[in-house]
Write a protein that holds these residues in place. Sequence first.
Motif, PDB file in Angstrom:
ATOM      1  N   HIS A 139       0.799  -1.231   0.000  1.00  0.00           N
ATOM      2  CA  HIS A 139       0.000   0.000   0.000  1.00  0.00           C
ATOM      3  C   HIS A 139       0.833   1.284   0.000  1.00  0.00           C
ATOM      4  CE1 HIS A 139      -3.555  -2.428   0.808  1.00  0.00           C
ATOM      5  NE2 HIS A 139      -2.933  -2.973   1.834  1.00  0.00           N
ATOM      6  N   TRP A 140       2.124   1.211   0.356  1.00  0.00           N
ATOM      7  CA  TRP A 140       2.948   2.403   0.528  1.00  0.00           C
ATOM      8  C   TRP A 140       4.323   2.196  -0.085  1.00  0.00           C
ATOM      9  CZ3 TRP A 140       0.557   6.438   3.203  1.00  0.00           C
ATOM     10  CH2 TRP A 140      -0.567   6.086   3.963  1.00  0.00           C
ATOM     11  N   SER A 141       4.929   3.277  -0.553  1.00  0.00           N
ATOM     12  CA  SER A 141       6.313   3.266  -1.024  1.00  0.00           C
ATOM     13  C   SER A 141       7.079   4.403  -0.365  1.00  0.00           C
ATOM     14  CB  SER A 141       6.391   3.426  -2.547  1.00  0.00           C
ATOM     15  OG  SER A 141       5.978   2.249  -3.213  1.00  0.00           O
ATOM     16  N   ALA A 142       8.350   4.124  -0.007  1.00  0.00           N
ATOM     17  CA  ALA A 142       9.223   5.129   0.595  1.00  0.00           C
ATOM     18  C   ALA A 142      10.427   5.325  -0.311  1.00  0.00           C
ATOM     19  CB  ALA A 142       9.669   4.694   1.989  1.00  0.00           C
ATOM     20  N   PHE A 143      10.780   6.584  -0.572  1.00  0.00           N
ATOM     21  CA  PHE A 143      11.868   6.884  -1.491  1.00  0.00           C
ATOM     22  C   PHE A 143      12.496   8.224  -1.139  1.00  0.00           C
ATOM     23  CE2 PHE A 143       7.831   8.315  -3.232  1.00  0.00           C
ATOM     24  CZ  PHE A 143       8.073   9.639  -3.558  1.00  0.00           C
ATOM     25  N   VAL A 144      13.701   8.449  -1.660  1.00  0.00           N
ATOM     26  CA  VAL A 144      14.345   9.751  -1.581  1.00  0.00           C
ATOM     27  C   VAL A 144      13.935  10.529  -2.826  1.00  0.00           C
ATOM     28  CG1 VAL A 144      16.532  10.992  -1.498  1.00  0.00           C
ATOM     29  CG2 VAL A 144      16.291   8.815  -0.288  1.00  0.00           C
ATOM     30  N   PRO A 145      13.407  11.749  -2.686  1.00  0.00           N
ATOM     31  CA  PRO A 145      12.921  12.474  -3.860  1.00  0.00           C
ATOM     32  C   PRO A 145      14.049  12.916  -4.784  1.00  0.00           C
ATOM     33  CG  PRO A 145      12.861  13.886  -1.933  1.00  0.00           C
ATOM     34  CD  PRO A 145      13.206  12.504  -1.433  1.00  0.00           C
ATOM     35  N   PHE A 146      13.711  13.103  -6.039  1.00  0.00           N
ATOM     36  CA  PHE A 146      14.666  13.473  -7.075  1.00  0.00           C
ATOM     37  C   PHE A 146      15.418  14.763  -6.731  1.00  0.00           C
ATOM     38  CE2 PHE A 146      15.278  16.028 -11.011  1.00  0.00           C
ATOM     39  CZ  PHE A 146      16.233  15.235 -11.641  1.00  0.00           C
ATOM     40  N   ALA A 147      14.704  15.758  -6.197  1.00  0.00           N
ATOM     41  CA  ALA A 147      15.316  17.056  -5.884  1.00  0.00           C
ATOM     42  C   ALA A 147      15.292  17.288  -4.375  1.00  0.00           C
ATOM     43  CB  ALA A 147      14.590  18.180  -6.612  1.00  0.00           C
ATOM     44  N   LEU A 161       4.612   7.636   0.108  1.00  0.00           N
ATOM     45  CA  LEU A 161       3.382   7.876  -0.636  1.00  0.00           C
ATOM     46  C   LEU A 161       2.499   6.638  -0.622  1.00  0.00           C
ATOM     47  CD1 LEU A 161       4.101   9.758  -4.014  1.00  0.00           C
ATOM     48  CD2 LEU A 161       2.497  10.416  -2.232  1.00  0.00           C
ATOM     49  N   PRO A 162       1.169   6.813  -0.465  1.00  0.00           N
ATOM     50  CA  PRO A 162       0.260   5.681  -0.656  1.00  0.00           C
ATOM     51  C   PRO A 162       0.132   5.362  -2.141  1.00  0.00           C
ATOM     52  CG  PRO A 162      -0.994   7.679  -0.256  1.00  0.00           C
ATOM     53  CD  PRO A 162       0.460   8.051  -0.120  1.00  0.00           C
ATOM     54  N   HIS A 163      -0.249   4.129  -2.439  1.00  0.00           N
ATOM     55  CA  HIS A 163      -0.322   3.688  -3.825  1.00  0.00           C
ATOM     56  C   HIS A 163      -1.616   4.095  -4.519  1.00  0.00           C
ATOM     57  CE1 HIS A 163       2.862   0.312  -3.028  1.00  0.00           C
ATOM     58  NE2 HIS A 163       3.350   1.551  -2.937  1.00  0.00           N
ATOM     59  N   ARG A 164      -2.547   4.707  -3.801  1.00  0.00           N
ATOM     60  CA  ARG A 164      -3.767   5.205  -4.425  1.00  0.00           C
ATOM     61  C   ARG A 164      -4.013   6.634  -3.953  1.00  0.00           C
ATOM     62  NH1 ARG A 164      -8.793   4.527  -1.423  1.00  0.00           N
ATOM     63  NH2 ARG A 164      -8.348   3.914   0.734  1.00  0.00           N
ATOM     64  N   GLN A 165      -4.907   7.315  -4.653  1.00  0.00           N
ATOM     65  CA  GLN A 165      -5.201   8.700  -4.303  1.00  0.00           C
ATOM     66  C   GLN A 165      -5.933   8.764  -2.971  1.00  0.00           C
ATOM     67  OE1 GLN A 165      -4.308  11.619  -5.321  1.00  0.00           O
ATOM     68  NE2 GLN A 165      -5.657  12.723  -3.912  1.00  0.00           N
ATOM     69  N   LEU A 166      -5.316   9.401  -1.987  1.00  0.00           N
ATOM     70  CA  LEU A 166      -5.906   9.609  -0.668  1.00  0.00           C
ATOM     71  C   LEU A 166      -5.660  11.065  -0.278  1.00  0.00           C
ATOM     72  CD1 LEU A 166      -4.511   6.446   1.159  1.00  0.00           C
ATOM     73  CD2 LEU A 166      -6.892   6.808   0.513  1.00  0.00           C
ATOM     74  N   PRO A 167      -6.680  11.822   0.075  1.00  0.00           N
ATOM     75  CA  PRO A 167      -6.450  13.223   0.438  1.00  0.00           C
ATOM     76  C   PRO A 167      -5.829  13.389   1.818  1.00  0.00           C
ATOM     77  CG  PRO A 167      -8.773  12.691   0.657  1.00  0.00           C
ATOM     78  CD  PRO A 167      -8.115  11.493   0.035  1.00  0.00           C
ATOM     79  N   ASP A 168      -6.114  12.451   2.735  1.00  0.00           N
ATOM     80  CA  ASP A 168      -5.607  12.600   4.094  1.00  0.00           C
ATOM     81  C   ASP A 168      -5.657  11.268   4.827  1.00  0.00           C
ATOM     82  OD1 ASP A 168      -8.311  12.288   4.854  1.00  0.00           O
ATOM     83  OD2 ASP A 168      -8.640  14.442   4.980  1.00  0.00           O
TER      84      ASP A 168
END
Length: 383
Positions: free
Chosen positions: A259-267, A277-284
């Motif tokens: 359900h979730w992915s963790a990463f270092v952002p590009f910038a 980030l969750p793998h689907r659109q969630l507002p909160d």
Amino acid sequence: MPPSTTGPVEDLSLVEGRPIRKRPHVLADGRELIYYDDADTTLAPERLPDERDLDPRPPVATMRQDVLTGEWISIAAARNNRVFLPPANLDPLAPQAPDNPSEVPSLYDVAVFENRSPSFGPSLLEAGETPVPEDSGIGLGRSRASIGRCEVVCFSPEREGSFGSLSTSRARTVIEAWADRTAVLSALPGIEQVFPFENRGEQVGVTLHHPHGQIYSYPFVSPRTQRLVASIESYGPTLFADILASEQSGERMIVQGEHWSAFVPFAARWPVEVHILPHRQLPDLAATTSAERDELAVLYPRVLRAIDGLYPTPTPYIAGWHQAPVNSHRDDIRLMMQITSPRRAVDRLKFLAGSESAMGAFIGDVPPETTARNLRESFETHD
């Protein structure tokens, strides 16, 4: 003195067939206090009343508009007198004891209460008043009451630790509390955005070592989110989905769950920066399912332990849940955890120097790909 209990006990999500239980109470000066009991709690249901004799709460702060940027600045002078690194026996977030008149009367699993000296609130929007509009314009000498709500979230009755040191059961209770408070606070009059966060380490300004976080409920959409809205309007509504797909196939990924992915952002701006980030659109957080909260209770502490594993001593960080505004962009701004740390070496911190502090133009000290590689190695070592 007000009564100890203010509302009915409520069963929230089930964890392995047992509920996380919500117990509303009230403090001696009328502030809300909510106990959240672990699904596997060993605590008795009774809670002690708050019998302190407290001074009245300070007046609501005032927001002033910065005419150069349009941003609203809360001038909360009462916060200048808040507790600063007290001795262990006077920990204001520990359960009350004969020699410690703390903020929480009883032993607890997780406790949430209104901040005694908040940056926003405790007053809310009055009938007939209007919130701060996003396009409110610019004017000299503009001010408004800093309405809103600020809460403290105690992760544990223990006096040391952080979210990363919690058991899976306790982490799950905190996540449930975040989700519940997000829903409750979002429904308050005049609240435009809800921000749960944790600061860990004196190097990022922590004044209490007790494991805890806070929740700010703003009467406006934050400047960072307004810039995000502009990016979405320029790029398109698939921004977060495209970020996730790009990072999942790249070299900055740390861990990918169901359900979730963790990463270092590009910038990345900071020497250590991780986004979840969750793998689907969630507002909160209030929109997450029990399954998503269950996985997060395992994955998120593992990420924090990997960050701590980079160096021999605990790493200072700020971890914040960036959520969609209450009344707009619910379908295109995706819930995101952002963890940042100024630590760039064992004995070195990144300070915001002239370019960052004066102009907001960040200069990265460590390539994001290097940080991601180090975190993956730490993740495997400390898993």
